[in-house]
Motif scaffolding. Structure first.
Motif, short mmCIF file in Angstrom:
data_model
loop_
_atom_site.label_atom_id
_atom_site.label_comp_id
_atom_site.label_asym_id
_atom_site.label_seq_id
_atom_site.Cartn_x
_atom_site.Cartn_y
_atom_site.Cartn_z
N ILE A 11 51.30 -18.37 7.68
CA ILE A 11 51.49 -19.51 7.38
C ILE A 11 52.16 -19.82 5.84
CG2 ILE A 11 49.50 -20.66 6.52
CD1 ILE A 11 50.32 -23.31 7.62
N ILE A 28 54.76 -21.31 10.81
CA ILE A 28 53.63 -20.55 11.15
C ILE A 28 54.20 -19.46 12.29
CG2 ILE A 28 51.40 -20.51 12.48
CD1 ILE A 28 51.19 -23.35 11.65
N ILE A 100 49.11 -27.03 4.45
CA ILE A 100 48.86 -25.64 4.69
C ILE A 100 47.36 -25.35 4.48
CG2 ILE A 100 49.38 -23.46 3.32
CD1 ILE A 100 52.23 -24.21 2.89
#
Ligand SMILES: Nc1nc2c(c(=O)[nH]1)N(C=O)[C@@H](CNc1ccc(C(=O)N[C@@H](CCC(=O)O)C(=O)O)cc1)CN2
Ligand SMILES: Nc1nc2c(ncn2[C@@H]2O[C@H](COP(=O)(O)OP(=O)(O)OP(=O)(O)O)[C@@H](O)[C@H]2O)c(=O)[nH]1
Ligand SMILES: [Mg+2]
Length: 514
Positions: A11, A28, A100
């Motif tokens: 990611i 991702i 994130i």
């Protein structure tokens, strides 16, 4: 090393981590099933259609973190051939980091390294190595010229040229193999012809690429135009006219400019660094000497080299340090003050130049004379010329100029209105010469990337070796082993095999998220 990283899902934010923006894009990549992320979204991921945008919320337990647009790309139809989930989130940096972290803390994904998305694209053959190198140029470009270069390499055209080189190598290889295995069936003479023909084709492809490498145009990325010459030649005067700005000090005192002065100049949409330098002369002054050394170095490294000469104050000794230099343009200044000028002989004592112009460097002049043009040969009237000649012919100047493109073809530069002053035609003419050279060199696009230049040089050297073997050595086994060396080098150019340090160099240049 990048390529040794595992292939777990990764990611990263692909829209930069420096500042807040309206929207941020989180990617991702590399998960096997979209449903593993169900806990983080309000939308039922089973209903998400590949390549459709879905408006939904990201959730952390009961808390809504953000309202986002989600897009799923199903492998292999994605940027890098893996499953990719893109999240268009609000572009506040804290928001981006928080989302994130949510995913990383879940241990379902890990943070991506620099260039890792693209590395996977290379691994999955979505991009070739040279396309990745094009991406590198594009992402790190600091001019529109370099951006275009990057886009061209990314488009894959360059790789196609390399593929045809590879094809012709394979033909050569098979002709050697035929000579080894089937020479009795095919006949020795026929084998020799086959080998010769395929070698010729391969060698002509290599040679044409090698020629491109030889015309070193790395200076095109940051082209500079330099003005050199003796003191009092009129360099700073011309510099100021080109810039339409009194940037450099002009005086009748020899040695006015003691160190270089540079400014950016835009001509027909391309930006050049215009450099005025210290006048060349014998001097005991150490500081002035440093300035002169710099002038010589600047001139030798510049893309377009202008030598300015005042024929009234010329000491040919001072040109010794420039004797090996070849100039794009020679300007003979002070033409207004010349009574008697023996052109041919005078020019022959100066360093060589493609185009020579005689001019009065002042606002009051409209006339200048092209003495010599590289493309049409010397165009100098024999005997002497003086200011009278200029005045008498009246129309000498742009209309009578038969330079490489004629003054009319040059585009108006950035100086604009200021150029309407009477020196305008000369400035326009000089700008035309600069643009012409630049466009000429750029037409052989794209620029070759450093690594490619090196590979091509290696292929060229190895081919020389191979050619001399085929001429002097009878033993086909020796020839065949030299061919393997050649093959390794061709494969490296194409990125079929890429040494680890090559990959590492390229990808660490990328930003995280690319
Ligand atoms: N949102 C978003 N914008 C982006 C990118 C991205 O990854 N995501 N890009 C990232 O650099 C660039 C565009 N490059 C891309 C290259 C290939 C594919 C892709 O999905 N390729 C598929 C399908 C091709 C097709 O439908 O013609 C494939 O190759 O199979 C997507 C983006 C710039 N803009
Ligand atoms: N009459 C006449 N004077 C000129 C011409 N070109 C330059 N000058 C004058 O010559 C003198 C020197 O010009 P600069 O441009 O300072 O010369 P430079 O080459 O930069 O000299 P340095 O900085 O000392 O190396 C100035 O007084 C200018 O006005 C010309 O074509 N005709
Ligand atoms: Mg000066």
């Amino acid at each position: 090393m990048l390529h040794l990283y595992d292939d777990r899902p990764i990611i990263a934010c692909s829209t930069g981590l420096q500042s807040n923006s309206a929207i941020g894009l989180i990617r991702i990549s590399g998960f096997s099933d979209l449903s593993i992320f169900q806990d983080f979204f309000k939308i039922d991921l089973a209903n998400v259609k590949a390549r459709y945008s879905h408006f939904t919320s990201i959730i952390d337990g009961d808390i809504t973190l953000d309202e986002i647009v989600l897009t799923f790309y199903s492998a292999p139809n994605s940027y890098n051939g893996e499953n990719i989930l893109e999240l268009g989130v609000h572009g506040n940096q804290i928001n981006i980091q928080r989302i994130i972290s949510l995913f990383i803390n879940s241990k379902l994904v890990r943070a991506a390294k620099e260039g890792e998305f693209s590395y996977r694209a290379l691994k999955n053959k979505k991009l070739t190595l040279s396309q990745v190198e094009g991406l590198d140029l594009l992402l790190n470009a600091n001019s529109s010229f370099m951006l275009d270069q990057g886009l061209q390499v990314l488009s894959g055209d360059l790789h196609k040229q390399y593929l045809s080189l590879h094809d012709s190598f394979l033909k050569l290889k098979s002709s050697v193999e035929i000579s080894i295995d089937f020479s009795e069936d095919v006949g020795e003479e026929q084998c020799a012809i086959l080998l010769k023909e395929s070698l010729l084709e391969f060698s002509s492809r290599v040679t044409s690429l090698w020629r491109r490498v030889q015309s070193d145009r790395s200076d095109l990325a940051n082209p500079s135009v330099s003005l050199v010459g003796q003191t009092n030649a009129g360099k700073s005067t011309l510099f100021n006219y080109l810039l339409a700005n009194d940037r450099s000090i002009v005086s009748d005192q020899a040695g006015t400019t003691r160190d270089y002065v540079s400014e950016y100049l835009t001509i027909s949409g391309n930006t050049y660094r215009l450099v005025d330098t210290a006048g060349l002369r014998e001097t005991e002054d150490n500081i002035e000497k440093i300035g002169i050394d710099r002038a010589i170095e600047i001139s030798s490294n510049s893309f377009f080299k202008i030598l300015v000469v005042n024929p009234l104050q010329t000491n040919f000794e001072d040109y010794k340090s420039l004797q090996d230099e070849s100039f794009d343009l020679l300007i003979i200044s002070h033409f207004d003050q010349l009574k008697d000028f023996s052109g041919d002989e005078f020019l022959s004592k100066l360093p060589s130049s493609k185009v020579s112009i005689a001019a009065e460097l002042s606002m009051n002049t409209t006339s200048f004379k092209v003495l010599q043009d590289g493309s049409i040969g010397p165009n100098l009237e024999s005997g002497s010329m003086g200011a009278e000649d200029l005045e008498a012919s009246g129309s000498i100047g742009p209309s009578s100029v038969n330079g490489p493109m004629g003054a009319n073809s040059s585009q108006p530069g950035s100086i604009g209105a200021d150029k309407s002053g009477s020196i305008g035609p000369l400035i326009t003419y000089i700008e035309g010469l600069i643009s012409h050279k630049f466009n000429d060199l750029c037409s052989d696009n794209p620029l070759l990337i450093g690594r490619h230049r090196e590979c091509i040089n290696n292929i060229y050297l190895s081919l020389q070796e191979f050619q001399s073997l085929t001429e002097n050595v009878e033993d086909i086994a020796i020839i065949s082993s030299e061919l393997n060396i050649l093959e390794a080098k061709v494969s490296e150019l194409l990125g079929i095999v890429s040494p680890d340090d090559v990959l590492n160099n390229i990808f660490t240049n990328f930003c995280i998220g690319k």
